[in-house]
Enzyme design. Structure first.
Site, PDB file in Angstrom:
ATOM      1  N   LYS A  82      -0.486  50.566  83.530  1.00 57.01           N
ATOM      2  CA  LYS A  82       0.536  51.465  82.982  1.00 57.01           C
ATOM      3  C   LYS A  82       0.430  52.847  83.637  1.00 57.01           C
ATOM      4  CE  LYS A  82       1.981  52.987  78.317  1.00 57.01           C
ATOM      5  NZ  LYS A  82       1.593  52.869  76.891  1.00 57.01           N
ATOM      6  N   SER A 157       5.079  52.042  73.787  1.00 55.13           N
ATOM      7  CA  SER A 157       5.354  52.668  75.067  1.00 55.13           C
ATOM      8  C   SER A 157       4.962  51.813  76.261  1.00 55.13           C
ATOM      9  CB  SER A 157       4.631  54.014  75.146  1.00 55.13           C
ATOM     10  OG  SER A 157       3.225  53.836  75.079  1.00 55.13           O
ATOM     11  N   SER A 181       1.754  50.902  70.588  1.00 49.09           N
ATOM     12  CA  SER A 181       2.289  50.799  71.947  1.00 49.09           C
ATOM     13  C   SER A 181       1.832  49.580  72.726  1.00 49.09           C
ATOM     14  CB  SER A 181       1.965  52.067  72.742  1.00 49.09           C
ATOM     15  OG  SER A 181       2.727  53.152  72.260  1.00 49.09           O
TER      16      SER A 181
END
Length: 479
Positions: A82, A157, A181
């Site tokens: 990420k 996220s 997330s």
């Protein structure tokens, strides 16, 4: 198996083949790169392509294996990272245009641990601005789409991570979770994850210039999103390797002591005034039936006050965010994310001053209540969200939108505030008027017992099946 089909293997299957040489690391990586080239233009899940570096690393690992050197547990497995975590030489942009030149001087512990175990990073995945939405879109890299269709948000996220792994890009995907997330993208895409408990995975970004707030440190964790529950048992032991840069990491083994059988599971459908959708209700029943079939003792009970713990925890987090982060959001965020944060502060009225300190202290009371409860029930099966996953940009639609996206997600962020592990696993594929949609449930576990939650996910998956197979059939008709 045809080389073009290697990307379909689970991480467990692929690791077995790469370690004995039936599949080379280069072939494993190339198959995922080819799949990425095929599906990512439509999804925009991977926003930094590291294919060239990945092939070089794969060839080096292949030579190392043929030279007789030992293989790591993740030897040759293609993975994604990420974009809010440091990877040496790459921007830790966090979806913020102003951070596009924030180049990481070194790898974060989670990246180091994965690569030390033999994993190969093929790309970096998208996140919303500041990694603080349950949807994934930003002005820097644009919107990520859910592989099931554009009627569903990809979650956030770690939305790029969830969309990527379910579409077949990589064996598993790194993500992180401060309020959901990892679990939001797992639920949105029909993937599997376990949010580790406090102190489980070492965390730190070498590029950061100041330390994060104490609640961010206590609520945020690193993890992975997978297509199959068994892949978590493969991946997580490498993630939890100690790193001295995180002084509060606790070096506990992945597998705890064997539980007395049958393992007792607390089952609760309570949604505290939010409507429970029939498909979520059915998904909970399906998960319960799967656990009973696997030998678990499942009992419907009243839980310690998860709603109060969740709302208190998130209001405390918003107090810290308001004090330490609002200035950065105002200065560097888009108008969209500034508007969303304004509604966050309405939905979760921030604690401040003495009251914030009192609520931070009350965290221990909530955690003690849950610790005592889990002496009787080591696992807790609940909804993740009371409704099927929401549409893209629902959180941009004012108070009603944020209330639907985050207000009802108390089962999610309560576990962050408590510091407890919580897994997310699909237990039903709903056929809704908008289109097919996976429904995930949540399984919480005691501190340091992520392995118990993963075992329960495996039991559910063994009965329900992996969601990637129907997804790939649907995607095949669109490609």
């Amino acid at each position: 198996m045809k080389s073009s089909d290697i990307w379909q293997l689970s991480a467990v299957e692929l690791a077995k083949s790469t370690k004995i040489g039936d599949i080379t690391a280069e072939a494993a990586v190339q198959a995922s790169i080819d799949r990425m080239a095929q599906v990512n233009p439509d999804l925009n899940a991977v926003v930094v392509d590291l294919s060239d570096d990945a092939i070089v690393r794969a060839r080096a690992l292949d030579k190392s294996r043929t030279d007789g050197k030992p293989c790591g547990p993740l030897h040759g497995l293609p993975v994604t990272i990420k974009i809010n975590v440091d990877q040496a030489g790459h921007a830790t942009s966090n979806g913020v245009s102003a951070l596009v030149d924030l180049i990481a001087p070194d790898d974060a512990p989670v990246v180091k641990n994965l690569q030390d175990a033999g994993a190969i990073v093929i790309g970096r995945t998208n996140t919303p601005e500041f990694s603080f939405r349950a949807d994934t879109d930003n002005p820097l890299h644009g919107r990520t789409h859910n592989p099931w269709g554009r009627h569903i948000s990809p979650g956030g996220s770690s939305g790029g991570a969830g969309a990527a792994v379910m579409a077949g890009i990589g064996a598993f995907a790194h993500g992180n979770d401060i309020g959901g997330s990892l679990r939001f993208p797992a639920a949105a895409n029909g993937a599997v994850t376990v949010k580790p408990g406090l102190g489980r995975v070492p965390a730190w970004n070498p590029s950061q210039t100041v330390e994060r707030g104490i609640l961010a440190q206590n609520m945020s964790v690193q993890g992975v999103i997978t297509r199959s529950a068994r892949d978590l048992h493969l991946a997580m032991p490498s993630l939890i390797a100690a790193d001295p840069r995180d002084p509060f990491h606790v070096p506990m083994p992945w597998n705890g002591k064997t539980q007395a059988t049958p393992v007792r599971v607390a089952f609760c459908k309570e949604t505290y005034g939010y409507a429970l959708h029939p498909e979520v209700d059915a998904a909970l029943d399906d998960a319960r039936a799967a656990l009973i079939d696997a030998g678990y003792h499942v009992e419907e009970v009243t839980l310690p006050d998860v709603f109060d713990a969740g709302r208190t925890g998130y209001r405390a987090l918003m107090g810290e965010v308001y004090a330490l982060m609002k200035g950065d959001v105002d200065a560097a965020g888009s108008q969209t994310v500034r508007d969303i944060f304004a509604v966050y502060f309405q939905e979760f009225s921030p604690f401040s001053g003495v009251e914030l300190l009192q609520m931070m202290a009350k965290r221990t009371q909530y955690a003690r209540d849950w610790s005592l409860f889990m002496q009787r029930f080591p696992l807790v099966l609940t909804p993740f969200l009371p409704q099927p996953f929401f549409k893209p940009d629902r959180d941009t639609e004012g108070a009603a939108g944020v209330h639907e996206v985050l207000g009802c997600a108390f089962y999610s962020y309560a576990m962050n505030f408590l510091g407890l592990p919580a897994a997310s696993v699909p237990s039903r594929l709903a056929q809704l008027p908008t289109g097919p949609q996976p429904i995930n449930v949540q399984i919480a576990a005691p501190r340091w017992r992520e392995d118990l939650a993963v075992d329960a996910c495996i039991a559910i998956e063994d009965r329900i099946g992996c969601m990637c197979k129907p997804l790939w059939e649907q995607m095949r008709s669109r490609i």
